[in-house]
Each structure stands twice: as structure tokens, then as C-alpha cells.
Design an enzyme around this catalytic site. Sequence first.
Site, PDB file in Angstrom:
ATOM      1  N   LEU B 456      -5.217   4.392  -1.289  1.00  0.00           N
ATOM      2  CA  LEU B 456      -5.147   4.002  -2.698  1.00  0.00           C
ATOM      3  C   LEU B 456      -6.528   4.226  -3.299  1.00  0.00           C
ATOM      4  O   LEU B 456      -7.517   3.681  -2.823  1.00  0.00           O
ATOM      5  CB  LEU B 456      -4.744   2.529  -2.837  1.00  0.00           C
ATOM      6  CG  LEU B 456      -4.862   1.950  -4.248  1.00  0.00           C
ATOM      7  CD1 LEU B 456      -3.988   2.717  -5.223  1.00  0.00           C
ATOM      8  CD2 LEU B 456      -4.455   0.475  -4.259  1.00  0.00           C
ATOM      9  N   GLU B 457      -6.573   5.073  -4.324  1.00  0.00           N
ATOM     10  CA  GLU B 457      -7.848   5.391  -4.969  1.00  0.00           C
ATOM     11  C   GLU B 457      -7.953   4.524  -6.212  1.00  0.00           C
ATOM     12  O   GLU B 457      -7.158   4.676  -7.137  1.00  0.00           O
ATOM     13  CB  GLU B 457      -7.848   6.883  -5.326  1.00  0.00           C
ATOM     14  CG  GLU B 457      -9.195   7.442  -5.735  1.00  0.00           C
ATOM     15  CD  GLU B 457      -9.103   8.953  -6.017  1.00  0.00           C
ATOM     16  OE1 GLU B 457     -10.140   9.605  -5.972  1.00  0.00           O
ATOM     17  OE2 GLU B 457      -8.000   9.456  -6.280  1.00  0.00           O
ATOM     18  N   ILE B 458      -8.910   3.601  -6.232  1.00  0.00           N
ATOM     19  CA  ILE B 458      -9.080   2.719  -7.386  1.00  0.00           C
ATOM     20  C   ILE B 458     -10.178   3.308  -8.259  1.00  0.00           C
ATOM     21  O   ILE B 458     -11.269   3.595  -7.771  1.00  0.00           O
ATOM     22  CB  ILE B 458      -9.463   1.306  -6.921  1.00  0.00           C
ATOM     23  CG1 ILE B 458      -8.325   0.715  -6.087  1.00  0.00           C
ATOM     24  CG2 ILE B 458      -9.750   0.407  -8.116  1.00  0.00           C
ATOM     25  CD1 ILE B 458      -8.690  -0.585  -5.422  1.00  0.00           C
ATOM     26  N   THR B 494     -10.296  12.387  -5.296  1.00  0.00           N
ATOM     27  CA  THR B 494      -9.375  13.193  -4.484  1.00  0.00           C
ATOM     28  C   THR B 494      -8.862  14.408  -5.239  1.00  0.00           C
ATOM     29  O   THR B 494      -8.842  15.520  -4.702  1.00  0.00           O
ATOM     30  CB  THR B 494      -8.177  12.357  -4.014  1.00  0.00           C
ATOM     31  OG1 THR B 494      -7.533  11.778  -5.142  1.00  0.00           O
ATOM     32  CG2 THR B 494      -8.611  11.283  -3.050  1.00  0.00           C
TER      33      THR B 494
END
Lengths: 421, 707
Positions: B456-458, B494
Site C-alpha cells: 500500500l503506497e500512502i 511506484t
Amino acid sequence: MVVDGCRTPFCRSGTAFRDLGTYDLGRAAVAGLLHRTRIDPHVVDLLVMGTVIADPHTSNLGREVVLGSGLANSCPAHTVTVACVSSLQSALDCVRAIATGAAEVAIAAGAETLSDAPIRYRRSIRRRLIAAQRAKGLGGYLRLLAGLRLSDLLPEPLALAEFSTGEVMGENGERLAKRLGITREAQDAYAARSHYRAAEATANGLLTRQIVPMFAAPSFAPMRTDNGIRGDTGPEKLAALRPAFDRRFGTLTAGNSSYLTDGASAVLLASEKAAQNLGLEPLATVRSSSVAGLDPLEELLLGPAVTIPRALEAAGVGLADVGVVELHEAFAAQVLAVLGLLEDETFCRERLGLAEPMEPIETGRLNAWGGSLAVGHPFGATGGRLIATCCDRMRHENARFGLVAACASGAIGIAMVLERA
Amino acid sequence: MAMIRTEIRPDGIAVVTLDHPAKPVNTLSPALLEEFLESAAPLLEDERVRAIVLASAKKETFIAGADLEVLDGMSSAEEAEALSRQGNALLSRVASSRTPVVAAVHGAALGGGLEVALACHYILASDDPATVFAQAEVLVGLNPAGGGSQRLIERVGLIAGLPLLLTGRRVRARRALQIGLVDAITTPGGIVDTAARAAAMLADGRLQRRRRRRTLLDRVASTPPGRALVVRAARQQLARRTRGLYPAPPAILDCVETGLKHGIQAGLDRESEHFGRLAMSDESRALRWLFFAMKALSRPVTAAPSRPVTRLAVLGGGLMGSGIASVSLGVCPVVVRDISDDALAATARAVDSGLRKQVRSGAIRRIEHDRRFSRLNLTQEMDAVEGADLVVEAVFEDLELKRQLLVETEERVAAEAVLASNTSALPISAIAAGAKHPERVLGMHYFSPVPKMPLLEIIVTEQTAPWAAATAHAFGTAQGKTCITVKDRPGFYTTRILSPYLNEAVVLLQEGAGVLAVDDAMKDFGYPVGPLALIDEVGIDVGAHVAAELGRAFAARGLEGTDVLPRMLEAGLKGRKSGRGFYRYPEAGRRGRKRVNREVRTFLQAGPHRSMTEAEIQDRLVLLMVNEAAHCLGEGIVSSPRDGDVAAVLGLGFPPFRGGPFHHVDAIGAGTVVDRMKELADRHGRRFDPAPLLLELAVSGGRLRSG
């Protein structure tokens, strides 16, 4: 205090909900109630479930629904069965628990499916099956077959008749209609009006608030409306139907009787203090209630005729003061019978001990958004629907008092007087 | 401090309890080995002891495996090999002891933990979702070095056993009983007493180890020719799947074969030999490092307090929305709002199907399926988001739509609710412009399919408050994701490092390379999916859109996207979702593999087919990804090489055994990277200009990562 009430759509048995059991329907109604009120599930400390046809998997449906709907494991639950008034009884159980401090927040639920039923073996088979558990050896099993007839293998016919009188409810409705002279035309007109009003209410979005959309297996396509309402049913269409319970001389037909339905309802009740602490805005308080038993032969469907006056008296409210009346429609004949008797001087004097007959309930006040004849009657769930509709109508019509009443198999009646909060 | 307690009961049953005083789980280490030899092993020869029960005092773990930090502290293969030999010697003593030993397993028995149980004479497991078995060494590039490759096969046979050894997959209690991995299952409460009863019965000869039911296939596989066939087939499958890039699986197979051919001691010796070698291998080091990095990332990264999320709202019930709902229902009630009934029905179906799979595998009980499904509220009403503590918007990549939804959401939620967008490329600051409370707006970029992909990219903007980021991080962790936090710049992290890599793949096609050549080259580098197949999976529409956005943002560095993707899109080629892209996909419901789509040639205006070496292809693509990662680190978009490596591995399939882009730079050496990139820049353009960070490192000779 009644905080909120909701129900699943009601569907004709054998249609959209035919693959669901009362557990699934009950869960959906309770989950829907939790979602719309956004309360923390852990605050609910009692659930009472009303249901009539036994679920083959469990004898305490209420408890299973607690476990499967996200309520806390610590929430006790019991299941009541009082035929068509089961979920009104659920509500009364909750009210009394709250009044005595046994619970602070309670859910009165109801669920029914007529798409499936526990079909039983006959007694001669049951006896042999039970004995088989103790049988020893091949000889023991073979001995159990002695005396078995082929006809024993047929399933036991479902018990739809009154146990005490042997009459199917519709037959008793005929008895009532004939005794009181309720005409075919009056019944059809009433039924048509119920359908018309239900269709209008649906179209105008008045029923949207109380319905929880169902996403049910296997297709998961959303159901948002009742599927049994026939808004285009006019008295002429109904006139063409043949009598269902007395083929030669009868007046009750499939069109002016309630139909087999699947559905569930759930009502949230709370003590005044709990409602305040949780920041809830209750819809109504239960001012009074009345439960009565009547004669199963001549008064099977007349419960409301006895309980309405008693509930009103207990509340200290006159019928003229009640703005909203929600009366269960088992048959058009039954509704008309009740209305007629409440206005009948002799009945009121001799049966109810009243000096004067009750004021008439004009059609405007009664079941303004349609009734069980049109919307459907899942036995256990109807009580919850009546309460939810009554509360919604009181708000919509700006009425101070509302009256909910229903009759039930076994000659029981329940009535409740609600006061807007 | 004692890690093992021993007690001899009056009836002669000894109970050995493992209970690490400082950690929440038990792990195997030299220290534990020593303590076991001192306090527990003597019981094997003690005359007062009729039988022994081995148990753990931990709540949900039996033994979680070997303490990997110990390996990191070793500097030679011999050291690691010696440790394995010691462990094997001890476990062999247990296995061959006259005193029966019963393993009472409640909780996870992983890696070495499973090997300890396997060495016992009887395995009693608790029927509980927490009880899980896995020979997981392969996942960190090691081989089972405590007899797993021997005793596991002996218990469950080759057919069931090889996949467990070679994939490290988890088995729950019921399935373990079915395949013969455990002898009996019981309730978790009082398992030690039940095991004591079993131990007594074993000592009296009244109980035997359960013989597993052997299928015909099992019987064939246990004959020498059958065995050879199975092992050969496994070897071939392994080669195909790992393309020879992972040294551990073939080593494991070798241990199994050796043991079957030459006896258990030969197999154990081979285990130790391989273990020493693998423990020192670059692949294992990289995988072990990733393991620790993921664990570290599951802890809160800042001191900022996070707010509890008791209600989640998801806007948009598509593939992402339903996936996000699925992984959240175990945490809190979830509202999914979509304007389309079809989307809501599809969400209901997807959630139900995911839950039923979990019931089937034993991960949750049936009643938990019912509970979780009841927690899902599917609606078209926007008002249903009221009361949500976190709202994740997962609708189309349309800035106006997202802004509109943000406005509508703000009208309905508290000022302390966190509002997150699942956008993969739109700037969060653009979405948040006009928000009344921008400090609680951030991005939560999930990867598809959400239930499977761990990252999960916050994404935080300048305005995002620390408490909001902390809340997102805590919730993502509760969902089972590994979270990294990055800054709000074009492509975030990403998407930004993926884009030039994918673009270059298309450029190679234009220069005459074949589709399969490019994809195979990258799979041979260690990516699970080739870049062109990946574009098809993501969608050529999405790919074209992202390439255009990022191309604009980074045009100054020569990173404009090719126009091939937009032209393919115009012709209706969307990738897998339309059945045609760089590949042709079999129609829905039909079986078959994808084939190269010959139409692609027409969009390429390519010169004659030119064969390139794999190395060339790999260099051009990987170095662009690595370079972009270096830019991101230099610009502070990603806060550490650790975060950048974990994100690339978990989110983009960067070969895990290479540790990630930064680990890769360290492995090759920044100087080498810079030299190679300058060559490529001369030949192919500015986009290969090395990032400032790499240039610095090449000069200073430093490393990006410590460890």
C-alpha cells in the site's frame, strides 16, 4: 422508545428470495438496521426474533441471527412464535425488558420464508428412525421394517389449519364474512385500494426509507422494492377470481387475501437514557399495549377488535385522537369485520363492556400506504413492518398518536399505541 | 533467562514448554539449542520419564522458525553448516529416542518449528485458525536444515510433500490431518493435558502414529522408478517456474533425492551442506533483508497518534473498491457506495466469493463469513458515508469526478475523518484543491488484485497532517498490507519508476525486438511477468494515460512516452480487458494461453527484426527503473532505500532475490551502473543520463543501503 425500524423488501414466496432461509433474511434486516443507525453493535443487549415456520437448522433463530449479523457474542436472544403477531410480541418483549432494566438497547426482529418449509416424515417413519439408533445388527434393522406401509413414505401434510378447530384460516375468514354479511364487492374494493395505495407509496418513495436493499445469493442483484404489489389491480380484475376457500358460496379469493411472502424486519428500541447517551433520535414511544386471547372459532381474526379499545384506554387516548392507524390485513374480510364491529353498538356493549361504540376509522387514517394484502405478509416479519410504517407515517403526516394492531392464528390479538417522540 | 521450562509429572510424563521471556513468539537459535541440550535433552534418557510432551506457552505460535538475525551475524558457510549439523544431531536424538515424544502444536509451526514437530513421534495439532504449518525456508532463499526435507516426505509422501517444501505454502490443521502431516487434531484448550494423555498411551503401546491413507499415486511414487519420475517432473517444473534464478528450490530437491536414495543421514548431511552455502548466498541475504524490512514497516513509522477507524467508506464499487472492501471487513464495518447497481452486485459477489474461499481454506469459520458479509453496506446513497472515519475513493481516473466526490464527502463527514484517494497517478494536491480540510487528504494507492498484493503506497502532500498519515498507515497495516509513505509528485513512487521501464519495452519493439524476446528477457531477470504482458494486464488505456502524464512531467529528461500506446488504444486494443493487446487472450470461459498479437507490428513502424541480447534488453529496462528510483530517493519522494526497495518488490514485481532497485545498485556498484548508463545515453538518448544521486555515489564509492 422506538429508535428506528426497517425491513427487507417483501417478495412473493418462490421468487427472488426462494434460495434464502429465515437466517439470511433475518441477518439482512438486522445488519441493515445497524448500518442505518450506525450504532456500535456492542451496545445492543437483547434481540428477540419472531418467526412462525421453524427453521430446520436451529430452534433459536434469534440467537443465530445475533451471531451472524455482527452483534456481540454477549447479546442474548430468544425466539418467539405467536403466528402473525410474532414480531409485535418481539417488540413487547423488548419494551418490557427495557422497562425493567434488563436491557438498555434491544432489537425486535421478525423473519419468515414460505419458499421452504420443514417437511416431515410421518409418525410411523419417525418412530422407526428413532428406534434405529438403538437397533443392533442386521436383524434389528430388518425388524423395524415390519408393519411399514408404502403410504407411510409420503411426507406429512403441512399444518396450515388451526390445531384447535381444524379450519384453515381462510375457511374461518369465510365463516366470519358470512356471519357479518361482508360482501364480495366490499372485500375486492378494499383489496384494490390496498394495492393502489402501496403502489402509489412505492412510486412516491414513501416506502424507500423503511426498506433495506438486499444483495442476496446467488446473483447478488439488488432488490429494493416489494415484488408482490399489483398497482393495476382494479375491483373488476378481482371480481373475476374464483373463491378460494368455499368454492360454491364463498367471497374470499386469492385477490382479497394476503399471499405467501418471504421477508424480514427489525426494529431498534432503547431506553430514553440510552438513546440520549448514544445520540440517537427516537421516532416514538410505546405508550401502551394490549394482548388478548379470543375464541378460536368465531373470533379467530377479531383480535384487534378487542385489543384496540383496551390499548387506547390504557394510553388514555381516544380513537379520534389517533392520526395514524396501521392494521394488519390478513384478509379484506377480516379488516372490514374489525372496522364494522368497532362501530357496532351491540358488540361494543356486550363484548367490550363499552357504553358507546368507537368512532369510525376513516379510510384516510387506515393503512394509507397500503397494507399486508398488497405489500405481502411474511408471518413473523409483519409486526415490524407495521411499527416501522406507523412511525414513518406519523412523521410524514405530523400525527401525535399512532395505533398498530394485528390478529393471529390461535385467536390472539396485539395492539400498541405509539406517541411521536 | 530461561527459555525452556521442564516439569516431570507424577505419572511420569515430562512436559517441556518453550516460552521465550522477551519475545511474543518462540524462535530457534544457538542459545535455545544449548538450553535444550542442557535442560530438556537429558529427559530422553531419564528413567523416571515414560514419555515427553513438547509444547509452547505462546498464545498463537508453536515455534515461528529459526531466528534469522543469527544467520546475518554469521560470516562463513561453515558456521551456518555447523549450526544445521548441531540442530540435526539434536533432532535425530529426539526422533530415535526410545522415550516417545509428543508435539502439542497450537499456533504457527513454521520452518524450523515444523521440523521440531516432525522430529517428534506424534504430532497433536489444535483445530484453530491460528494453527498453521509451513516449511517456509524456501521463501527466504534457504533450505530446510533440520530434517524437513526428510521427515516431511516420510510423513506425507512425495506428491503432497514436494509442493510444501518447494513453495513454502501454508497448511491448516484439518488439511494437515488429511495429508498425514499431523496424527490427530484436538481443541486448543488443555492441549498439553491431551498431549500428555496421548504420550502415556504411546508409552503403553496403546496408541500408534497415524498411518496416512496412501493413494495409488502415492504408492507408485514410493517405488524407485516412480520416485525418479516424480522428482524429474518436479525438477522440470521448477526450472520452468524459477528460470534457474532461485538456488534454494533445486537444493531442496537434491536433499530429498539424496535422502530417498541413500538414507536419512545422507539426506541430513546434504541439508547442512546446502544450508551453509545458501545462508551466504546473495539471494538469501536479499530475501531475508526484505523479510525484516516488511516486519519493520508493519510498526508505526512516526510518533504521531493515529485515530482509530471504526467505520470505512469506499466510493466506487469496481475491481479496486470491492478488493479494498474485502480486506477491510475483518477490521470494521464498510460502506461501499456506487451509482451503479451492477457494480454493487459485482462487489457483493466478489466479497462473498473471497469470504467463502477463506472458509474453505480454514482461515475463518463459517459464522465469521456471515458476520463479515453483514458488515458490508452496499448503497447508492452518498449520505451513507456519514460517520466514516476513513473514506477511500476508488472511482475512475477523472480529476473532476474525484474533486466532486471530495466536496460531497466533506459535507458529510467529520473534520477528523481521513479522506484518501486510490488514484495511481493524479496529483493528490490537485484532488485536494478546494478541500475545506486539506490536512486530512492523502492518497492510498492499492495494487490489483487488492486481496493478494501486499503493498500500500500512502501519498502525502505538503499539507497532509502527520496524524492523518499515521491513521492511514495503521489501517493499511490492519488490512494486512505493507505500507510505505511517499510524497505527492507525478507518479508518486511506484508508477513513476514503472513508467520508463514499460515505455522502454515498447521502444525496444520499435527497434525491432520481438514481444516474446523482451518479456522473456525480463522474466529471466526475475520479474514474474514480462513488461508487455504487464501493460496488457494494467490496460493499454491506463498505460497510455499514465505515460502521457508522466511524459509531460519529465519531458525535460527525455522521458516522453512513445505514441505506440495511444495508437493501439485508438484501434481498440486495450489489453486483457478487451481480449487483445500485445497478446491475444482466449475468450472468457475458454482455456488456453495467450499468444503474441501479430497486429502489433502495424503500430510499430519498426525496422527489420533485430535480435538483441538478453543482457542488452535487461540493462536498458532495469537501469531505467533503477535510475528513476534514484531520482525519487534524491528528491525525497521516498524516504529511504528500504522503503524504495520494498515497494518495488511488493508492488512492481522487482525480483525479490535481488532485494530491490537500491540493493541492486549496491550489488553491482554505483560506478558500474553509472558507466553503463552513460554508454546507453550516448547510444540511445538523454533518458539514460544517470541521476545525481548515482553520480555522487559513483564518485564517493559509497553504498545506498547499510546491510
